[in-house]
Design a protein around this motif. Structure first.
Motif, PDB file in Angstrom:
ATOM      1  N   GLU A  70    -144.371  13.554 -14.298  1.00 25.60           N
ATOM      2  CA  GLU A  70    -145.541  13.248 -15.119  1.00 25.60           C
ATOM      3  C   GLU A  70    -145.729  14.278 -16.229  1.00 25.60           C
ATOM      4  O   GLU A  70    -146.102  13.926 -17.350  1.00 25.60           O
ATOM      5  N   GLN A  71    -145.465  15.537 -15.914  1.00 23.52           N
ATOM      6  CA  GLN A  71    -145.599  16.594 -16.909  1.00 23.52           C
ATOM      7  C   GLN A  71    -144.473  16.573 -17.935  1.00 23.52           C
ATOM      8  O   GLN A  71    -144.584  17.182 -18.999  1.00 23.52           O
ATOM      9  N   GLY A  72    -143.395  15.884 -17.615  1.00 19.33           N
ATOM     10  CA  GLY A  72    -142.295  15.791 -18.558  1.00 19.33           C
ATOM     11  C   GLY A  72    -141.268  16.894 -18.443  1.00 19.33           C
ATOM     12  O   GLY A  72    -140.555  17.184 -19.408  1.00 19.33           O
ATOM     13  N   PHE A  73    -141.173  17.528 -17.268  1.00 14.83           N
ATOM     14  CA  PHE A  73    -140.066  18.460 -17.060  1.00 14.83           C
ATOM     15  C   PHE A  73    -138.777  17.636 -16.990  1.00 14.83           C
ATOM     16  O   PHE A  73    -138.709  16.680 -16.221  1.00 14.83           O
ATOM     17  N   PRO A  74    -137.766  17.974 -17.770  1.00 13.68           N
ATOM     18  CA  PRO A  74    -136.499  17.256 -17.627  1.00 13.68           C
ATOM     19  C   PRO A  74    -135.976  17.365 -16.201  1.00 13.68           C
ATOM     20  O   PRO A  74    -136.157  18.396 -15.540  1.00 13.68           O
ATOM     21  N   VAL A  75    -135.373  16.302 -15.725  1.00 10.35           N
ATOM     22  CA  VAL A  75    -134.811  16.294 -14.375  1.00 10.35           C
ATOM     23  C   VAL A  75    -133.853  17.469 -14.187  1.00 10.35           C
ATOM     24  O   VAL A  75    -133.847  18.127 -13.140  1.00 10.35           O
ATOM     25  N   GLU A  76    -133.072  17.749 -15.210  1.00 11.52           N
ATOM     26  CA  GLU A  76    -132.107  18.850 -15.131  1.00 11.52           C
ATOM     27  C   GLU A  76    -132.795  20.186 -14.860  1.00 11.52           C
ATOM     28  O   GLU A  76    -132.255  21.037 -14.155  1.00 11.52           O
ATOM     29  N   SER A  77    -133.992  20.371 -15.416  1.00 15.25           N
ATOM     30  CA  SER A  77    -134.724  21.628 -15.234  1.00 15.25           C
ATOM     31  C   SER A  77    -135.158  21.812 -13.788  1.00 15.25           C
ATOM     32  O   SER A  77    -135.002  22.889 -13.201  1.00 15.25           O
ATOM     33  N   VAL A  78    -135.729  20.749 -13.209  1.00 17.58           N
ATOM     34  CA  VAL A  78    -136.219  20.840 -11.827  1.00 17.58           C
ATOM     35  C   VAL A  78    -135.049  21.042 -10.867  1.00 17.58           C
ATOM     36  O   VAL A  78    -135.111  21.883  -9.964  1.00 17.58           O
TER      37      VAL A  78
ATOM     38  N   ASN B 297    -139.462  28.720 -17.810  1.00 20.18           N
ATOM     39  CA  ASN B 297    -138.437  29.469 -18.542  1.00 20.18           C
ATOM     40  C   ASN B 297    -137.062  28.807 -18.406  1.00 20.18           C
ATOM     41  O   ASN B 297    -136.304  28.724 -19.373  1.00 20.18           O
ATOM     42  N   VAL B 298    -136.757  28.353 -17.191  1.00 23.19           N
ATOM     43  CA  VAL B 298    -135.503  27.626 -16.974  1.00 23.19           C
ATOM     44  C   VAL B 298    -135.482  26.374 -17.852  1.00 23.19           C
ATOM     45  O   VAL B 298    -134.474  26.060 -18.499  1.00 23.19           O
ATOM     46  N   SER B 299    -136.607  25.680 -17.889  1.00 20.56           N
ATOM     47  CA  SER B 299    -136.683  24.431 -18.629  1.00 20.56           C
ATOM     48  C   SER B 299    -136.561  24.651 -20.135  1.00 20.56           C
ATOM     49  O   SER B 299    -135.943  23.847 -20.847  1.00 20.56           O
TER      50      SER B 299
ATOM     51  N   ILE C 225    -133.883  22.686 -22.398  1.00 20.95           N
ATOM     52  CA  ILE C 225    -134.277  21.863 -23.550  1.00 20.95           C
ATOM     53  C   ILE C 225    -133.637  22.398 -24.826  1.00 20.95           C
ATOM     54  O   ILE C 225    -133.215  21.622 -25.696  1.00 20.95           O
ATOM     55  N   ALA C 226    -133.536  23.722 -24.942  1.00 23.51           N
ATOM     56  CA  ALA C 226    -132.893  24.315 -26.113  1.00 23.51           C
ATOM     57  C   ALA C 226    -131.436  23.877 -26.228  1.00 23.51           C
ATOM     58  O   ALA C 226    -130.877  23.806 -27.324  1.00 23.51           O
ATOM     59  N   GLY C 227    -130.828  23.578 -25.084  1.00 20.76           N
ATOM     60  CA  GLY C 227    -129.426  23.157 -25.082  1.00 20.76           C
ATOM     61  C   GLY C 227    -129.215  21.679 -25.362  1.00 20.76           C
ATOM     62  O   GLY C 227    -128.084  21.242 -25.593  1.00 20.76           O
TER      63      GLY C 227
ATOM     64  N   LYS D  81    -131.279  28.799 -36.133  1.00 22.89           N
ATOM     65  CA  LYS D  81    -131.607  29.332 -34.804  1.00 22.89           C
ATOM     66  C   LYS D  81    -132.354  28.290 -33.973  1.00 22.89           C
ATOM     67  O   LYS D  81    -133.253  27.611 -34.467  1.00 22.89           O
ATOM     68  N   VAL D  82    -131.972  28.173 -32.701  1.00 16.08           N
ATOM     69  CA  VAL D  82    -132.637  27.228 -31.798  1.00 16.08           C
ATOM     70  C   VAL D  82    -133.871  27.893 -31.207  1.00 16.08           C
ATOM     71  O   VAL D  82    -133.800  28.994 -30.661  1.00 16.08           O
ATOM     72  N   ARG D  83    -135.005  27.214 -31.322  1.00 11.82           N
ATOM     73  CA  ARG D  83    -136.255  27.735 -30.751  1.00 11.82           C
ATOM     74  C   ARG D  83    -136.327  27.392 -29.262  1.00 11.82           C
ATOM     75  O   ARG D  83    -135.686  26.443 -28.796  1.00 11.82           O
ATOM     76  N   LYS D  84    -137.125  28.170 -28.539  1.00 15.42           N
ATOM     77  CA  LYS D  84    -137.298  27.947 -27.105  1.00 15.42           C
ATOM     78  C   LYS D  84    -138.790  27.955 -26.768  1.00 15.42           C
ATOM     79  O   LYS D  84    -139.265  28.745 -25.956  1.00 15.42           O
TER      80      LYS D  84
END
Length: 550
Positions: free
Chosen positions: A307-315, A363-365, A369-371, A416-419
């Motif tokens: 629901e919060q929109g964390f990418p599956v890869e992050s979790v 922080n992991v997420s 996302i930056a990638g 530069k990629v932002r995070k």
């Protein structure tokens, strides 16, 4: 007592045998060392993040050894079952890319089903009948009131609480006494006739904690309830045997039940699986740790992160950092490898409670996302927004090119990629001025106005800018300098810093005033690009609304 005669009295119409079940559910033809694991939830509530964690670990050990991972639904408690509960479990796990080889879903019903315990009643009863023939099961007619009296007596004597030994009043009933009660329709459960002794101990070797010594089980626990449905303990033993599970991943709160389960595996003549007791997911509450609570913590629900929109890869990646202490080191050494290539190890799992740190997850997420490429971000945001954020989805759907530009705005700073973004819901909080409809923006905007600017100064700057937005040229900043200089805004920052008293402000001040009027914020990505995305009509409306609020 003639145990065969007793078994026929209790199960008169049951003709199947355990030997037939062994043929029906043969050992799996898998490579040596392959794990057969399972996830076995009850459809009685939403998916807990701890359940997701256990399912992911089970899935990983099966896949990395060439084994099988199946879903079993423990739905014997029909009173607590939620409508649609099974679908919710399947959908929750699918949302985190956890797939099953077998289970109660289309295409998943294979040779070891049915995969719902409510559909396996006869299998359990066949096994109980066999135990009864062997003298390890008997009917118990005690009422709830009688059991409560036993419990009170045990409390007074400070004895162990339970149904055992001299307290097990139905254990030594004669066949005639039992038949009389059965014929009279007296309700009963079927209990295990435990051969365990108080003074005897068993040694269990846990893959995480090593050798653990525990008292042998001596309780005559219930095997079948009065409706003929098994209790969790017995169903687990039967199902894991005939589904040929050889690794059970479960929370360490079940470690205390190991003596019961081991005894039942032994008495049934079943091969015992390996048990992996994982630490619970914890959180900091002040200075102390506690378990994540469904009642207290929204982040306890697996759906919270979707629901919060964390990418599956992050979790998934964050859960791996909890599951194995060496995952982060492996990831740093192998930045180009996918998390699926990492092999879980029993020996790197935490012994104490695994602390779930939302800040670390974010922080992991951000790194993940930056990638992502712009196209990946667009696809993932649209998938999320379609279900959870209609304003964002509508904007992206109606203004495809502008939406792609907005991704570049918060993702890139030059080359530069932002995070900055940890989850897709951040986009609404950080860039509400981009994605909200104008009406909603006007209702919710709070302008971050610096007190150093007077109302007259704000009005003058915005009115001057309104006459020509300079959105049809890539020389926007130069045009802003030309606009501001007659009003006393120094176009050169170095000059302004040398002699600030000589000016009303710098070109930066003029741009800030316009930025606040258009977005509500003092800071934002490139203002010119933002206004190009919004379009001239919307920018004019925003400037007018700002002037009205003054």
């Amino acid at each position: 007592m003639d145990q065969n005669k007793l078994a026929e009295l209790i199960f008169p119409n049951l003709t199947g045998t355990v030997a037939e079940l062994e043929v029906r559910f043969p050992k799996r033809n898998l490579p040596e060392g392959a794990y057969v694991t399972r996830f076995a939830p009850s459809p009685t509530g939403y998916m807990h993040i701890g359940g997701l964690y256990a399912a992911m670990i089970s899935s990983r050990f099966a896949s990395q050894t060439g084994g099988a991972f199946y879903l079993r639904i423990e739905d014997t408690d029909k009173k607590r079952e939620l409508e649609g509960g099974v679908d919710e479990i399947i959908q929750s796990l699918a949302g985190y890319a956890i797939a099953f080889d077998e289970g109660p879903f289309p295409g998943g019903e294979k040779g070891y089903g049915p995969y719902k315990q409510s559909e396996r009643k006869e299998i359990y009863q066949i096994c109980v009948k066999e135990l009864m023939r062997a003298g390890f099961a008997y009917p118990c007619f005690c009422t709830a009131k009688e059991l409560e009296q036993v419990r009170k007596e045990q409390e007074e004597k400070k004895d162990d609480i339970g149904y055992y030994g001299a307290y097990a009043s139905c254990r030594n009933l004669t066949y005639e006494q039992i038949k009389e009660k059965v014929d009279a329709g007296v309700p009963y459960v079927v209990r295990l006739k435990s051969p365990g002794k108080e003074e005897k101990h068993i040694v269990y070797t846990d893959p995480i904690r090593g050798k653990i010594e525990m008292p042998e089980n001596r309780m005559d626990i219930v095997l079948l309830k009065s409706d003929g449905i098994p209790t969790y303990h017995f169903a687990h033993v039967v199902d894991d045997h005939f589904m040929r599970t050889n690794l059970v991943v479960r929370g360490d709160e079940w470690m205390a039940s190991y003596p019961v389960h081991k005894q039942m595996f032994d008495l049934c003549g079943f091969e015992e699986p390996d048990f992996l007791h994982i630490s619970p997911i914890m959180k900091m509450d002040g200075t102390a740790k506690r378990k994540l609570s469904k009642r207290k913590d929204p982040e306890a629900g697996a759906s919270y992160y979707l629901e919060q929109g964390f990418p599956v890869e992050s979790v998934r990646e964050y859960l791996l950092t909890i599951a194995n202490s060496d995952y982060e080191e492996w990831h740093m050494k192998n930045p180009d490898k996918k998390e699926e290539e990492f092999s879980l190890s029993f020996h790197k799992m935490p012994v104490s409670g695994a602390l779930f740190d939302l800040i670390k997850l974010k922080n992991v997420s951000k790194e993940i996302i930056a990638g992502f490429s712009i196209a990946e971000c667009e696809r993932k945001i649209l998938t999320w927004a379609k279900e959870y954020e209609p304003d964002l989805y509508q904007f992206a759907d109606l203004h495809k090119e502008q939406f792609q530009e907005t991704i570049s705005l918060w993702k890139m700073s030059g080359k530069k990629v932002r995070k900055d973004v940890a989850k897709w819901s951040d986009l609404i909080q950080m860039f509400d001025y981009l994605y909200q409809p104008q009406e909603k923006f006007e209702q919710s905007v709070t302008y971050e106005i610096d007190e150093k600017y007077t109302k007259d100064q704000l009005r003058e700057a915005v009115c001057a800018y309104k006459k020509n937005l300079f959105l049809d040229t890539d020389q926007w900043f130069e045009q802003m300098k030309a606009l501001g200089e007659p009003m006393g805004y120094c176009p050169n920052m170095k000059e302004y810093k040398k002699n600030p008293e000589a000016y009303r402000g710098s070109i930066s001040d003029l741009c800030t005033i316009v930025r606040v009027a258009v977005t509500g914020h003092k800071n934002s990505p490139d203002l010119y690009t933002i206004m190009k995305v919004l379009g001239e009509e919307t920018v004019q409306r925003r400037l007018d609304h700002f002037l009205e609020q003054l």
